[in-house]
Design an enzyme around this catalytic site. Structure first.
Site, PDB file in Angstrom:
ATOM      1  CD  GLU A   1      -3.195  -1.109   1.824  1.00 56.94           C
ATOM      2  OE1 GLU A   1      -3.593  -0.008   2.231  1.00 56.94           O
ATOM      3  OE2 GLU A   1      -3.755  -2.179   2.077  1.00 56.94           O
TER       4      GLU A   1
HETATM    5  C1  LIG Z   1       2.767  -9.528  -0.075  1.00 61.93           C
HETATM    6  C2  LIG Z   1       2.330  -8.427  -0.960  1.00 61.93           C
HETATM    7  C3  LIG Z   1       0.970  -8.160  -1.103  1.00 61.93           C
HETATM    8  C4  LIG Z   1       0.543  -7.137  -1.962  1.00 61.93           C
HETATM    9  N1  LIG Z   1      -0.806  -6.930  -2.141  1.00 61.93           N
HETATM   10  C5  LIG Z   1      -1.207  -6.067  -3.124  1.00 61.93           C
HETATM   11  C6  LIG Z   1      -2.601  -5.964  -3.471  1.00 61.93           C
HETATM   12  O1  LIG Z   1      -3.473  -6.586  -2.854  1.00 61.93           O
HETATM   13  N2  LIG Z   1      -2.944  -5.149  -4.498  1.00 61.93           N
HETATM   14  C7  LIG Z   1      -2.026  -4.432  -5.210  1.00 61.93           C
HETATM   15  O2  LIG Z   1      -2.407  -3.741  -6.142  1.00 61.93           O
HETATM   16  N3  LIG Z   1      -0.698  -4.497  -4.877  1.00 61.93           N
HETATM   17  C8  LIG Z   1      -0.278  -5.298  -3.874  1.00 61.93           C
HETATM   18  N4  LIG Z   1       1.064  -5.389  -3.556  1.00 61.93           N
HETATM   19  C9  LIG Z   1       2.031  -4.535  -4.241  1.00 61.93           C
HETATM   20  C10 LIG Z   1       2.638  -3.441  -3.367  1.00 61.93           C
HETATM   21  O3  LIG Z   1       1.702  -2.439  -3.102  1.00 61.93           O
HETATM   22  C11 LIG Z   1       3.919  -2.953  -4.057  1.00 61.93           C
HETATM   23  O4  LIG Z   1       4.883  -3.965  -3.870  1.00 61.93           O
HETATM   24  C12 LIG Z   1       4.422  -1.642  -3.501  1.00 61.93           C
HETATM   25  O5  LIG Z   1       3.561  -0.584  -3.805  1.00 61.93           O
HETATM   26  C13 LIG Z   1       5.822  -1.279  -4.002  1.00 61.93           C
HETATM   27  O6  LIG Z   1       5.989  -1.495  -5.369  1.00 61.93           O
HETATM   28  P1  LIG Z   1       7.241  -2.372  -5.875  1.00 61.93           P
HETATM   29  O7  LIG Z   1       7.304  -3.566  -5.008  1.00 61.93           O
HETATM   30  O8  LIG Z   1       7.123  -2.562  -7.326  1.00 61.93           O
HETATM   31  O9  LIG Z   1       8.511  -1.488  -5.532  1.00 61.93           O
HETATM   32  P2  LIG Z   1       9.176  -0.345  -6.445  1.00 61.93           P
HETATM   33  O10 LIG Z   1       8.175   0.681  -6.784  1.00 61.93           O
HETATM   34  O11 LIG Z   1       9.932  -0.978  -7.555  1.00 61.93           O
HETATM   35  O12 LIG Z   1      10.203   0.275  -5.407  1.00 61.93           O
HETATM   36  C14 LIG Z   1      11.494  -0.257  -5.171  1.00 61.93           C
HETATM   37  C15 LIG Z   1      12.198   0.667  -4.174  1.00 61.93           C
HETATM   38  O13 LIG Z   1      12.312   1.999  -4.733  1.00 61.93           O
HETATM   39  C16 LIG Z   1      11.725   2.945  -3.858  1.00 61.93           C
HETATM   40  N5  LIG Z   1      11.069   4.000  -4.631  1.00 61.93           N
HETATM   41  C17 LIG Z   1      10.271   3.862  -5.733  1.00 61.93           C
HETATM   42  N6  LIG Z   1       9.830   5.061  -6.127  1.00 61.93           N
HETATM   43  C18 LIG Z   1      10.335   5.983  -5.275  1.00 61.93           C
HETATM   44  C19 LIG Z   1      10.228   7.394  -5.145  1.00 61.93           C
HETATM   45  N7  LIG Z   1       9.502   8.142  -5.985  1.00 61.93           N
HETATM   46  N8  LIG Z   1      10.876   8.006  -4.105  1.00 61.93           N
HETATM   47  C20 LIG Z   1      11.610   7.270  -3.228  1.00 61.93           C
HETATM   48  N9  LIG Z   1      11.761   5.936  -3.313  1.00 61.93           N
HETATM   49  C21 LIG Z   1      11.119   5.297  -4.307  1.00 61.93           C
HETATM   50  C22 LIG Z   1      10.710   2.137  -3.044  1.00 61.93           C
HETATM   51  O14 LIG Z   1      10.400   2.770  -1.829  1.00 61.93           O
HETATM   52  C23 LIG Z   1      11.452   0.817  -2.867  1.00 61.93           C
HETATM   53  O15 LIG Z   1      12.352   0.944  -1.798  1.00 61.93           O
HETATM   54  C24 LIG Z   1       1.506  -6.362  -2.662  1.00 61.93           C
HETATM   55  C25 LIG Z   1       2.865  -6.615  -2.490  1.00 61.93           C
HETATM   56  C26 LIG Z   1       3.298  -7.637  -1.661  1.00 61.93           C
HETATM   57  C27 LIG Z   1       4.767  -7.893  -1.530  1.00 61.93           C
END
Ligand SMILES: Cc1cc2nc3c(=O)[nH]c(=O)nc-3n(C[C@H](O)[C@H](O)[C@H](O)COP(=O)(O)OP(=O)(O)OC[C@H]3O[C@@H](n4cnc5c(N)ncnc54)[C@H](O)[C@@H]3O)c2cc1C
Length: 373
Positions: A350
């Site tokens: 989230e």
């Molecule tokens: C167990 C689990 C359940 C989930 N459930 C759902 C669900 O029900 N529905 C749904 O839609 N999604 C779901 N998600 C997805 C979740 O919301 C995303 O994993 C999360 O938003 C982060 O995206 P990402 O993992 O692609 O990380 P990325 O966006 O690739 O980020 C990688 C790193 O870069 C940093 N970063 C990225 N952009 C910036 C910025 N602008 N400024 C500073 N730092 C930044 C992040 O903080 C992180 O440290 C789930 C994920 C998991 C692991």
């Protein structure tokens, strides 16, 4: 500390605690180990009327105090329900909300894709309008309750040239042609929760199932997260409480150098910090939940603060709990290693905590600009 809950709120909290201690506690290690989805617990929560209430944070906190993973099958449904509550028309609400409120059907929310995590302005899942239908194609990733829920709110791109204004929210039902479930994830923590891919191949969605209007997908997602983040914070809070209580109890029993380890100031200070951080997190969460319940229009900042603070507390408290348990804390015979694994996700989903800081900072700058006008 006195939180001035109403009599009804206290009853709901007590009921959730009773269910957690009597029904979830005996199963949490097994469900975690075997990655079992907690159908039986969902049924108990449904029979106890806990799906149709507003006191979500209180229930999530109590369930997470015992198991953050099992609690998520409940909390994930809220994430899939808020968009319908907030943006659904009367017909959509009449059709989809009653079975969710009775706990007969679970819900899920799907925005994340392999290439779209923190940045959800460019989605590869597309929805093409054809007559009275939209045709969905693409893959959603890591969807909580994926495969288990019956009702899905899915965000898809309706116009790639429009960026944040080019996505639309749809309500989909499990079993529709062209809507299938892909990979089921194996995870570090919250292993009793189902996390799965949703795959759309020419899936026909009636235009009546658009939530809000075309182009509102991004806005609906942001508002949904604003509303649901205190729930993630409550999950983090509950996990922290469970770990703190286990560590306090253990520190009383474990003897080294001829005395309980709770007599060492180093341990006492860790316990004092844990308890203080938990109280602070709880105050922030309860106050934000009250703000939302009171009908406030904008609560982005407070919601982000809740999730940021409580999830960092959960990570710190569960880490220190393992420290207090020493080597035993590292073993699966005790619950704190699981709580440590479960806590980590609350800093990620989230919106990661980096994104929460961005949200808070944007709101602070907006507030300053308003004051200067
Ligand atoms: C167990 C689990 C359940 C989930 N459930 C759902 C669900 O029900 N529905 C749904 O839609 N999604 C779901 N998600 C997805 C979740 O919301 C995303 O994993 C999360 O938003 C982060 O995206 P990402 O993992 O692609 O990380 P990325 O966006 O690739 O980020 C990688 C790193 O870069 C940093 N970063 C990225 N952009 C910036 C910025 N602008 N400024 C500073 N730092 C930044 C992040 O903080 C992180 O440290 C789930 C994920 C998991 C692991």
């Amino acid at each position: 500390m006195e939180y001035f809950l109403t009599e009804e709120q206290q009853m709901i909290k007590d009921l959730a605690r009773k269910i957690a201690e009597e029904k979830i506690l005996p199963k949490r290690a097994e469900y975690d180990e075997n990655e079992t989805f907690p159908h039986d617990i969902v049924k108990i929560l449904a029979d106890s009327d806990l799906f149709g209430i507003f006191e979500l944070c209180l229930v999530i906190e109590e369930l997470s105090r015992i198991c953050g993973g099992i609690a998520l099958s409940y909390a994930g449904t809220a994430l899939g329900t808020f968009p319908i509550v907030l943006f659904g028309n009367e017909e959509q609400k009449k059709k989809y909300l009653p079975p969710i409120a009775k706990g007969e059907k679970l819900a899920a929310f799907a925005v994340t894709e392999p290439e779209a995590g923190s940045d959800i302005t460019t989605l590869n899942t597309t929805a093409r309008k054809e007559g009275d239908y939209y045709i969905l194609n693409g893959t959603k990733q890591w969807i909580t309750n994926g495969g288990e829920a019956e009702i899905y709110v899915v965000i898809a791109s309706t116009d790639k040239t429009k960026g944040a204004r080019g996505s639309t929210a749809f309500i989909l039902e499990k079993g529709w042609d062209g809507f299938e479930f892909g990979k089921k994830e194996k995870k570090l923590g919250i292993r009793a929760s189902a996390t799965r891919e949703l795959v759309f191949t020419n899936c026909k969605v009636p235009k009546e199932n658009v939530l809000g209007r075309e182009g509102m997908g991004f806005l609906i997602t942001i508002k949904n997260f604003d509303t649901s983040r205190p729930g993630v914070a409550a999950q983090a809070l509950g996990i922290a409480e469970g770990a703190y209580e286990a560590a306090l109890e253990y520190s009383h029993q474990r003897k080294q150098f001829g005395q309980p380890i709770s007599s060492f100031q180093a341990i006492q200070h860790m316990l004092a910090d844990m308890a203080t951080q938990i109280e602070a997190a709880r105050l922030l969460i309860y106050q934000t939940a009250k703000t939302i319940d009171s009908g406030a229009k904008n609560y982005s900042k407070e919601s982000a603060m809740c999730k940021l603070f409580a999830s960092d507390v959960a990570m710190k408290v569960t880490t220190d709990a393992i420290q207090i348990f020493g080597g035993y804390g590292y073993m699966k015979d005790y619950p704190v290693e699981k709580m440590f694994r479960d806590a980590k996700i609350t800093q990620i989903y989230e919106g990661t905590n980096q994104i929460q800081r961005n949200v808070i900072a944007i709101e602070l700058i907006k507030e300053l600009a308003r004051k200067k006008k």
